[in-house]
Design a protein around this motif. Structure first.
Motif, PDB file in Angstrom:
ATOM      1  N   PHE A 263       0.831  -1.202   0.000  1.00 45.65           N
ATOM      2  CA  PHE A 263       0.000   0.000   0.000  1.00 45.65           C
ATOM      3  C   PHE A 263       0.865   1.251   0.000  1.00 45.65           C
ATOM      4  O   PHE A 263       0.603   2.196  -0.742  1.00 45.65           O
ATOM      5  CB  PHE A 263      -0.934  -0.009   1.210  1.00 45.65           C
ATOM      6  N   PHE A 264       1.922   1.268   0.812  1.00 50.28           N
ATOM      7  CA  PHE A 264       2.834   2.410   0.855  1.00 50.28           C
ATOM      8  C   PHE A 264       3.512   2.609  -0.504  1.00 50.28           C
ATOM      9  O   PHE A 264       3.629   3.744  -0.988  1.00 50.28           O
ATOM     10  CB  PHE A 264       3.876   2.209   1.952  1.00 50.28           C
TER      11      PHE A 264
ATOM     12  N   GLY B  22       3.892   5.772  -5.518  1.00 50.64           N
ATOM     13  CA  GLY B  22       4.073   5.704  -6.964  1.00 50.64           C
ATOM     14  C   GLY B  22       5.263   4.862  -7.388  1.00 50.64           C
ATOM     15  O   GLY B  22       5.518   4.703  -8.581  1.00 50.64           O
ATOM     16  N   LYS B  23       6.016   4.345  -6.437  1.00 46.65           N
ATOM     17  CA  LYS B  23       7.201   3.556  -6.772  1.00 46.65           C
ATOM     18  C   LYS B  23       6.849   2.229  -7.424  1.00 46.65           C
ATOM     19  O   LYS B  23       7.538   1.787  -8.340  1.00 46.65           O
ATOM     20  CB  LYS B  23       8.054   3.322  -5.527  1.00 46.65           C
ATOM     21  N   LEU B  24       5.776   1.603  -6.970  1.00 46.02           N
ATOM     22  CA  LEU B  24       5.370   0.319  -7.543  1.00 46.02           C
ATOM     23  C   LEU B  24       4.895   0.505  -8.985  1.00 46.02           C
ATOM     24  O   LEU B  24       5.245  -0.279  -9.870  1.00 46.02           O
ATOM     25  CB  LEU B  24       4.272  -0.317  -6.678  1.00 46.02           C
ATOM     26  N   LYS B  25       4.138   1.567  -9.218  1.00 42.90           N
ATOM     27  CA  LYS B  25       3.673   1.865 -10.576  1.00 42.90           C
ATOM     28  C   LYS B  25       4.857   2.141 -11.498  1.00 42.90           C
ATOM     29  O   LYS B  25       4.911   1.631 -12.618  1.00 42.90           O
ATOM     30  CB  LYS B  25       2.725   3.062 -10.551  1.00 42.90           C
ATOM     31  N   ALA B  26       5.802   2.916 -11.022  1.00 41.78           N
ATOM     32  CA  ALA B  26       6.993   3.232 -11.826  1.00 41.78           C
ATOM     33  C   ALA B  26       7.797   1.974 -12.127  1.00 41.78           C
ATOM     34  O   ALA B  26       8.306   1.816 -13.245  1.00 41.78           O
ATOM     35  CB  ALA B  26       7.863   4.255 -11.093  1.00 41.78           C
TER      36      ALA B  26
ATOM     37  N   GLU C 100       5.884   0.013 -14.815  1.00 47.43           N
ATOM     38  CA  GLU C 100       5.968   0.728 -16.089  1.00 47.43           C
ATOM     39  C   GLU C 100       7.342   0.530 -16.722  1.00 47.43           C
ATOM     40  O   GLU C 100       7.455   0.306 -17.928  1.00 47.43           O
ATOM     41  CB  GLU C 100       5.686   2.213 -15.894  1.00 47.43           C
ATOM     42  N   ALA C 101       8.386   0.601 -15.906  1.00 44.50           N
ATOM     43  CA  ALA C 101       9.747   0.409 -16.417  1.00 44.50           C
ATOM     44  C   ALA C 101       9.925  -1.006 -16.953  1.00 44.50           C
ATOM     45  O   ALA C 101      10.522  -1.206 -18.021  1.00 44.50           O
ATOM     46  CB  ALA C 101      10.771   0.696 -15.323  1.00 44.50           C
ATOM     47  N   LYS C 102       9.404  -1.999 -16.238  1.00 40.93           N
ATOM     48  CA  LYS C 102       9.507  -3.394 -16.695  1.00 40.93           C
ATOM     49  C   LYS C 102       8.735  -3.593 -17.990  1.00 40.93           C
ATOM     50  O   LYS C 102       9.206  -4.283 -18.900  1.00 40.93           O
ATOM     51  CB  LYS C 102       8.978  -4.360 -15.625  1.00 40.93           C
ATOM     52  N   LEU C 103       7.559  -2.995 -18.097  1.00 35.54           N
ATOM     53  CA  LEU C 103       6.755  -3.115 -19.316  1.00 35.54           C
ATOM     54  C   LEU C 103       7.468  -2.482 -20.496  1.00 35.54           C
ATOM     55  O   LEU C 103       7.542  -3.075 -21.585  1.00 35.54           O
ATOM     56  CB  LEU C 103       5.381  -2.478 -19.115  1.00 35.54           C
ATOM     57  N   MET C 104       8.032  -1.294 -20.296  1.00 35.90           N
ATOM     58  CA  MET C 104       8.754  -0.627 -21.373  1.00 35.90           C
ATOM     59  C   MET C 104       9.998  -1.419 -21.770  1.00 35.90           C
ATOM     60  O   MET C 104      10.346  -1.499 -22.945  1.00 35.90           O
ATOM     61  CB  MET C 104       9.137   0.797 -20.965  1.00 35.90           C
ATOM     62  N   GLU C 105      10.654  -2.039 -20.795  1.00 30.59           N
ATOM     63  CA  GLU C 105      11.825  -2.861 -21.077  1.00 30.59           C
ATOM     64  C   GLU C 105      11.436  -4.067 -21.928  1.00 30.59           C
ATOM     65  O   GLU C 105      12.123  -4.396 -22.893  1.00 30.59           O
ATOM     66  CB  GLU C 105      12.448  -3.322 -19.761  1.00 30.59           C
ATOM     67  N   ASN C 106      10.308  -4.712 -21.581  1.00 30.04           N
ATOM     68  CA  ASN C 106       9.840  -5.857 -22.366  1.00 30.04           C
ATOM     69  C   ASN C 106       9.463  -5.444 -23.782  1.00 30.04           C
ATOM     70  O   ASN C 106       9.774  -6.150 -24.738  1.00 30.04           O
ATOM     71  CB  ASN C 106       8.647  -6.527 -21.691  1.00 30.04           C
TER      72      ASN C 106
END
Length: 120
Positions: free
Chosen positions: A90-91, A96-100, A103-109
């Protein structure tokens, strides 16, 4: 004579558009099948990991129950551990760290897939 050239040009252009559309459909189908296969693989990993965590949690709770010689304390401790993990997630979501991270992993893939397509 010009009419024949225009007619031939029109046929060629129409065929070109049809072939481009077919190529687009094939590329889209390939991309979607790759994404779907990856999602299914992740889902299988998620299900197996979930089962593993469930059985390990039950085993840990039973061990703690026997260690503390109480029938419920082990389950409460394991539930408390999960509550701490939930608060951590939750923290991370709120900051926003989990979302980032995702997003970074998705862009990397996506970039890896594009580079693999270009080398073919």
């Amino acid at each position: 004579m010009d009419i024949l050239k225009i007619s031939k040009l029109k046929e060629t252009f129409t065929e070109y558009i049809r072939v481009k559309f077919e190529l687009f459909k094939l590329d889209l189908t390939e991309h979607l099948s790759n994404v779907l296969a990856q999602m299914i693989a992740y889902l299988v990993i998620l299900v197996i990991s979930g089962l593993m965590v469930t059985f390990l949690s039950i085993a840990l709770a039973h061990f703690l129950n026997s260690f503390f010689q109480n029938e419920a304390i082990g389950y409460l401790i394991v539930a408390g551990i999960y509550l701490l993990f939930l608060l951590l997630v939750f923290f991370l979501l709120k900051s926003g760290k989990l979302k980032a991270f995702f997003e970074a992993k998705l862009m990397e893939n996506i970039s890896n897939e594009k580079s693999n397509d270009e080398t073919k």
